[in-house]
Design a protein around this motif. Structure first.
Motif, PDB file in Angstrom:
ATOM      1  N   HIS A 202       4.384   2.074   2.057  1.00  0.00           N
ATOM      2  CA  HIS A 202       5.564   2.572   1.356  1.00  0.00           C
ATOM      3  C   HIS A 202       6.118   3.807   2.052  1.00  0.00           C
ATOM      4  O   HIS A 202       7.328   3.925   2.277  1.00  0.00           O
ATOM      5  CB  HIS A 202       5.219   2.885  -0.096  1.00  0.00           C
ATOM      6  CG  HIS A 202       6.413   3.216  -0.935  1.00  0.00           C
ATOM      7  ND1 HIS A 202       7.009   4.451  -0.918  1.00  0.00           N
ATOM      8  CD2 HIS A 202       7.143   2.457  -1.796  1.00  0.00           C
ATOM      9  CE1 HIS A 202       8.045   4.448  -1.742  1.00  0.00           C
ATOM     10  NE2 HIS A 202       8.141   3.259  -2.294  1.00  0.00           N
ATOM     11  N   THR A 203       5.231   4.732   2.412  1.00  0.00           N
ATOM     12  CA  THR A 203       5.659   5.952   3.100  1.00  0.00           C
ATOM     13  C   THR A 203       6.266   5.640   4.454  1.00  0.00           C
ATOM     14  O   THR A 203       7.319   6.177   4.827  1.00  0.00           O
ATOM     15  CB  THR A 203       4.463   6.903   3.273  1.00  0.00           C
ATOM     16  OG1 THR A 203       3.953   7.252   1.972  1.00  0.00           O
ATOM     17  CG2 THR A 203       4.868   8.171   4.019  1.00  0.00           C
TER      18      THR A 203
ATOM     19  N   LYS B 120       8.170   7.973  -4.817  1.00  0.00           N
ATOM     20  CA  LYS B 120       6.748   7.691  -4.621  1.00  0.00           C
ATOM     21  C   LYS B 120       6.261   6.472  -5.366  1.00  0.00           C
ATOM     22  O   LYS B 120       5.204   5.941  -5.073  1.00  0.00           O
ATOM     23  CB  LYS B 120       5.900   8.903  -5.048  1.00  0.00           C
ATOM     24  CG  LYS B 120       6.231  10.178  -4.268  1.00  0.00           C
ATOM     25  CD  LYS B 120       6.044   9.989  -2.778  1.00  0.00           C
ATOM     26  CE  LYS B 120       6.342  11.281  -2.023  1.00  0.00           C
ATOM     27  NZ  LYS B 120       6.264  11.089  -0.564  1.00  0.00           N
ATOM     28  N   GLU B 121       7.021   6.016  -6.367  1.00  0.00           N
ATOM     29  CA  GLU B 121       6.569   4.894  -7.168  1.00  0.00           C
ATOM     30  C   GLU B 121       7.250   3.618  -6.726  1.00  0.00           C
ATOM     31  O   GLU B 121       8.414   3.613  -6.379  1.00  0.00           O
ATOM     32  CB  GLU B 121       6.885   5.138  -8.646  1.00  0.00           C
ATOM     33  CG  GLU B 121       6.185   6.362  -9.217  1.00  0.00           C
ATOM     34  CD  GLU B 121       6.593   6.596 -10.656  1.00  0.00           C
ATOM     35  OE1 GLU B 121       7.302   5.733 -11.212  1.00  0.00           O
ATOM     36  OE2 GLU B 121       6.210   7.630 -11.211  1.00  0.00           O
ATOM     37  N   THR B 122       6.499   2.512  -6.750  1.00  0.00           N
ATOM     38  CA  THR B 122       7.096   1.217  -6.447  1.00  0.00           C
ATOM     39  C   THR B 122       7.585   0.583  -7.737  1.00  0.00           C
ATOM     40  O   THR B 122       7.078   0.871  -8.816  1.00  0.00           O
ATOM     41  CB  THR B 122       6.076   0.274  -5.774  1.00  0.00           C
ATOM     42  OG1 THR B 122       4.929   0.178  -6.622  1.00  0.00           O
ATOM     43  CG2 THR B 122       5.666   0.821  -4.425  1.00  0.00           C
TER      44      THR B 122
ATOM     45  N   THR C  59       0.849  -1.196   0.000  1.00  0.00           N
ATOM     46  CA  THR C  59       0.000   0.000   0.000  1.00  0.00           C
ATOM     47  C   THR C  59       0.882   1.243   0.000  1.00  0.00           C
ATOM     48  O   THR C  59       2.051   1.192   0.399  1.00  0.00           O
ATOM     49  CB  THR C  59      -0.920   0.063   1.243  1.00  0.00           C
ATOM     50  OG1 THR C  59      -0.112   0.307   2.412  1.00  0.00           O
ATOM     51  CG2 THR C  59      -1.724  -1.227   1.421  1.00  0.00           C
ATOM     52  N   SER C  60       0.308   2.352  -0.412  1.00  0.00           N
ATOM     53  CA  SER C  60       1.074   3.601  -0.420  1.00  0.00           C
ATOM     54  C   SER C  60       1.416   4.045   0.994  1.00  0.00           C
ATOM     55  O   SER C  60       2.478   4.637   1.233  1.00  0.00           O
ATOM     56  CB  SER C  60       0.286   4.695  -1.144  1.00  0.00           C
ATOM     57  OG  SER C  60      -0.972   4.907  -0.511  1.00  0.00           O
ATOM     58  N   THR C  61       0.532   3.763   1.945  1.00  0.00           N
ATOM     59  CA  THR C  61       0.807   4.108   3.347  1.00  0.00           C
ATOM     60  C   THR C  61       2.003   3.329   3.868  1.00  0.00           C
ATOM     61  O   THR C  61       2.890   3.895   4.528  1.00  0.00           O
ATOM     62  CB  THR C  61      -0.421   3.823   4.234  1.00  0.00           C
ATOM     63  OG1 THR C  61      -1.529   4.598   3.761  1.00  0.00           O
ATOM     64  CG2 THR C  61      -0.149   4.169   5.689  1.00  0.00           C
TER      65      THR C  61
END
Length: 305
Positions: free
Chosen positions: A38-39, A263-265, A34-36
């Motif tokens: 990742h951050t 920001k990108e995986t 998830t983006s969360t």
């Protein structure tokens, strides 16, 4: 509630404990969920980096700015520690900084004037030649209250290049201003490594290299001379990133790289994003060990684009 939602809702202490048990490959895989996540994982990796730097440096932001402005990197036990899971990672000894002849004075000035270190050794090495192909031009050792910093100066065009001349694949890792990089993650995170063929093919073995290998063996690593003991090696070997004969790049998909703040995986890569450096370093381990007789025996090399 999904498993990922439950994970992100855990208390900070439990989350930190879980992240401390994961190496950089595992953290990178988890970050793709998830983006969360990742951050959170990006913040965790950057926090771990700050903790490492804080052992030696007070003005971390200025130091990272120097890394960014000069293309210098940190290698050695600091980089290996950051690639491994914090639980059980190798102990950190010194801060090893690799820089070029054009930029080394900036680091000497930073550590002596800003961080109040004292230069205790200043060694000049001859340029690379038939009997000295290390690419090392100078070495500065600095001390401050028992903390050691080594500034290793290369006469090659890239500060990263000497890393791919090291005694084994175990230490082919670095921390730049933007990324954490590991050239051979499958072996390194399995506590294994291959001795660089140049150690015995190009007269690069001396007391210091043997001592370096012994140090990592004492830390629990297994070091191999034969590629067949580390990986399947057959007729398709030259198409695998772990074949000593293949030409590798700091931008290829065989490496592990986590890019800070990206920001990108990645798709199909191990890190959070493809590590794209306009000044990529190209290398080959070379040596005699290859199923394919057409390429076996090729020399090792490294150069920057």
């Amino acid at each position: 509630m999904s498993k990922m939602t439950r994970f992100t809702s855990l208390c900070k202490e439990i989350t930190e404990n879980i992240l401390d048990s994961l190496d950089l490959v595992e953290l990178s895989s988890l970050a793709t969920m998830t983006s969360t996540l990742h951050t959170n994982i990006d913040e965790y990796i950057q926090r771990c980096r700050r903790i490492i730097f804080a052992r030696f440096i007070s003005n971390i932001q200025e130091f990272v700015g120097l890394l960014q402005g000069t293309g210098a990197v940190v290698s050695g036990s600091c980089a290996l520690n950051l690639v491994q899971a914090r639980q059980g990672a190798v102990a950190i000894n010194d801060l090893d900084i690799y820089t070029t002849l054009q930029n080394f004075k900036d680091f000497v000035q930073f550590f002596t004037e800003t961080e109040h270190y004292t230069v205790i050794r200043n060694i000049n090495h001859p340029p690379p030649g038939p009997y000295n192909s290390s690419g090392m031009a100078k070495l500065f050792r600095l001390q401050n209250n028992g903390r050691n910093v080594d500034i290793i100066v290369t006469n090659l065009s890239s500060a990263i290049s000497p890393i791919f001349q090291f005694h084994s694949t175990i230490v082919m890792n670095f921390i730049s201003a933007e990324a954490v990089f590991c050239a051979y993650p499958g072996w390194t995170l399995d506590m294994a490594g291959l001795v660089h063929p140049r150690m015995y093919k190009q007269n690069a073995t001396n007391f210091a290299t043997v001592k370096g290998l012994a140090k990592y063996m004492q830390r629990g690593f297994t070091v191999y001379l034969e590629i067949t003991e580390l990986a399947v090696h057959e007729s398709r070997c030259v198409k695998m990133y772990y074949c000593p004969q293949i030409t590798r790049s700091t931008n290829d998909k065989g490496k592990l790289a986590w890019v800070a703040g990206h920001k990108e995986t990645a798709t199909g890569a191990l890190g959070s994003a493809n590590y794209i450096d306009t000044k990529a370093v190209i290398w080959s381990l070379g040596g005699d060990q290859c199923y394919n007789e057409r390429v076996s025996g090729s020399p090792s090399f490294v150069f920057a684009t």
